[in-house]
Design an enzyme around this catalytic site. Structure first.
Site, mmCIF file in Angstrom:
data_model
loop_
_atom_site.group_PDB
_atom_site.id
_atom_site.type_symbol
_atom_site.label_atom_id
_atom_site.label_comp_id
_atom_site.label_asym_id
_atom_site.label_seq_id
_atom_site.Cartn_x
_atom_site.Cartn_y
_atom_site.Cartn_z
ATOM 1 N N ASP A 69 0.816 -1.214 0.000
ATOM 2 C CA ASP A 69 0.000 0.000 0.000
ATOM 3 C C ASP A 69 0.849 1.263 0.000
ATOM 4 O O ASP A 69 0.473 2.271 -0.603
ATOM 5 C CB ASP A 69 -0.919 0.004 1.215
ATOM 6 C CG ASP A 69 -2.179 -0.824 1.001
ATOM 7 O OD1 ASP A 69 -2.293 -1.445 -0.069
ATOM 8 O OD2 ASP A 69 -3.034 -0.852 1.905
ATOM 9 N N GLY A 70 2.002 1.245 0.673
ATOM 10 C CA GLY A 70 2.859 2.425 0.670
ATOM 11 C C GLY A 70 3.347 2.765 -0.724
ATOM 12 O O GLY A 70 3.380 3.936 -1.123
ATOM 13 N N ARG A 74 2.521 6.103 -3.224
ATOM 14 C CA ARG A 74 3.491 6.870 -4.001
ATOM 15 C C ARG A 74 3.018 7.006 -5.444
ATOM 16 O O ARG A 74 3.078 8.086 -6.046
ATOM 17 C CB ARG A 74 4.850 6.172 -3.963
ATOM 18 C CG ARG A 74 5.573 6.281 -2.635
ATOM 19 C CD ARG A 74 6.722 5.292 -2.518
ATOM 20 N NE ARG A 74 7.641 5.363 -3.653
ATOM 21 C CZ ARG A 74 8.567 4.448 -3.916
ATOM 22 N NH1 ARG A 74 8.695 3.381 -3.137
ATOM 23 N NH2 ARG A 74 9.368 4.590 -4.956
ATOM 24 N N ARG A 187 4.183 17.292 24.712
ATOM 25 C CA ARG A 187 3.216 18.387 24.540
ATOM 26 C C ARG A 187 2.265 18.067 23.393
ATOM 27 O O ARG A 187 2.689 17.888 22.259
ATOM 28 C CB ARG A 187 3.944 19.693 24.261
ATOM 29 C CG ARG A 187 3.006 20.896 24.259
ATOM 30 C CD ARG A 187 3.766 22.200 24.219
ATOM 31 N NE ARG A 187 2.867 23.328 24.406
ATOM 32 C CZ ARG A 187 3.243 24.588 24.392
ATOM 33 N NH1 ARG A 187 4.529 24.891 24.216
ATOM 34 N NH2 ARG A 187 2.376 25.564 24.561
ATOM 35 N N ALA A 241 -6.164 10.039 20.547
ATOM 36 C CA ALA A 241 -5.857 10.227 21.972
ATOM 37 C C ALA A 241 -6.213 11.632 22.451
ATOM 38 O O ALA A 241 -5.365 12.335 23.010
ATOM 39 C CB ALA A 241 -4.384 9.912 22.249
#
Length: 358
Positions: A69-70, A74, A187, A241
């Site tokens: 899939d990568g 591309r 952070r 998250a």
């Protein structure tokens, strides 16, 4: 559409992909079709934007990807730039995007050449932003961990109207997703999310993403988002998250834009497009994510069994409790044609093994 030139995107780290590339080049030579490797980089070199790559490859009208899939992503980036067809040859492990097993490579190329194919439209995303995206100095070295050089930041589209609060149009497309994520581990990013021009919520989160239906089985799925048929058209917003009670995905209509504004007290945020870091936003910056006006055109050689692929990739039939007291559910229950009142529905073929290369 007659294919005159092929652009070849190869996962060079897999010997079977390199071998398959030789077969593609030989097929092109035998059929009088030009062929050029594309999206190729070497140690110490910079990568180029899609327009420069396509020009160097002779403007191909078919992009063939050899990998998972990568590698397909591309190739899709290049095909979208040129409105070219893209054919994915499957050499991956868990992918949803590639179409053809490598053993059927040459029959698949014959089918494309003889126009015995279906062309499936896949929704793409495009971007506007408050300013041009940039990568801070030293970012390339920071992220150098064996994945090759970074793509350059997307260039500005000078032909598109700018200003008036609408920002500038960026020359970028995404088949899977656009992601804003934190740069510092300690952070989170604080982001205001707007859907259809109105504030939905302000989030503090590890990341926030906007996905296509195609991308619903990628990062969005891993973050708890819904699986959506790639035939649908929608924008899927998913927080990753988040520090708030509302942590659900929101599915917007294709004409409802989604904007993400980095808030004043946030840390800096990275912008990734289909998994590629393309820029960094400062507090006060924003990006808008929209359905692109033109879809990706993917080669399909027969009916696409998306749900069968989902079942197999996710191993959805192996729950012991589901079969403890009886037989497993039949994989292909349809044995007769649909009745007249259901004839308009999209249903699988009546028998298995209908893949045209077999």
């Amino acid at each position: 559409m007659t294919v005159a030139r092929v652009g070849l995107v190869v996962h060079e780290g897999r010997p079977e992909a390199v071998e398959a590339a030789r077969a593609v080049r030989a097929w092109c030579d035998g059929n009088g079709i030009g062929c050029a490797d594309i999206d190729v980089w070497h140690e110490g070199e910079l990568r180029h934007g899609s327009r420069e790559e396509l020009d160097a490859a002779g403007d191909p009208d078919l992009i063939v990807t050899l990998g998972g899939d990568g590698t397909f992503l591309r190739g899709a980036r290049l095909a979208a730039e040129n409105d070219a067809l893209v054919l994915g040859i499957d050499l991956g492990r868990v992918g949803f995007l590639t179409e053809v097993p490598v053993q059927d490579l040459e029959p698949a190329l014959d089918a494309v050449h003889e126009e015995r194919i279906n062309v499936e439209s896949r929704m793409l995303l495009t971007l506007r932003a408050s300013r041009a995206l940039e990568l801070p100095e030293g970012m390339e070295a920071l992220l150098s961990y064996g994945r090759g050089p970074l793509l350059p930041p997307p260039r500005v589209r000078p032909e598109c109207e700018a200003g008036g609060g609408w920002g500038i149009a960026l020359h970028a497309t995404a088949l899977n997703d656009v992601v804003i994520e934190k740069l510092a581990r300690d952070r989170q990013v604080s982001v205001g999310v707007y859907i259809a021009g109105r504030l939905l919520a302000s989030y503090s989160a590890d990341a926030l993403l906007v996905a296509t239906p195609t991308g619903s089985t990628a990062y969005s799925f891993a973050a708890g988002g819904p699986v959506i048929s790639p035939r649908a058209e929608a924008l899927i917003f998913t927080p990753v998250a988040p520090h708030m009670t509302f942590n659900r995905s929101v599915v917007a209509a294709p004409d409802e834009p989604i904007a993400l504004r980095v808030l004043e007290r946030s840390g800096r945020a990275a912008v990734s497009i289909d998994g590629q870091l393309r820029g960094v936003l400062e507090p006060g910056d924003w990006i808008g994510v929209y359905a692109a006006p033109r879809p990706l055109r993917a080669v399909r050689l027969g009916p696409t069994d998306f749900y069968g692929r989902l079942r197999d990739r996710m191993r959805l039939t192996d729950a012991p409790a589901a079969t403890a007291d009886g037989e497993a559910a039949p994989l292909w229950p349809l044995t007769t044609p649909a009745p007249g009142d259901l004839a308009h529905l999209s249903l699988p073929p009546l028998q298995d093994g209908a893949y045209p290369m077999r």
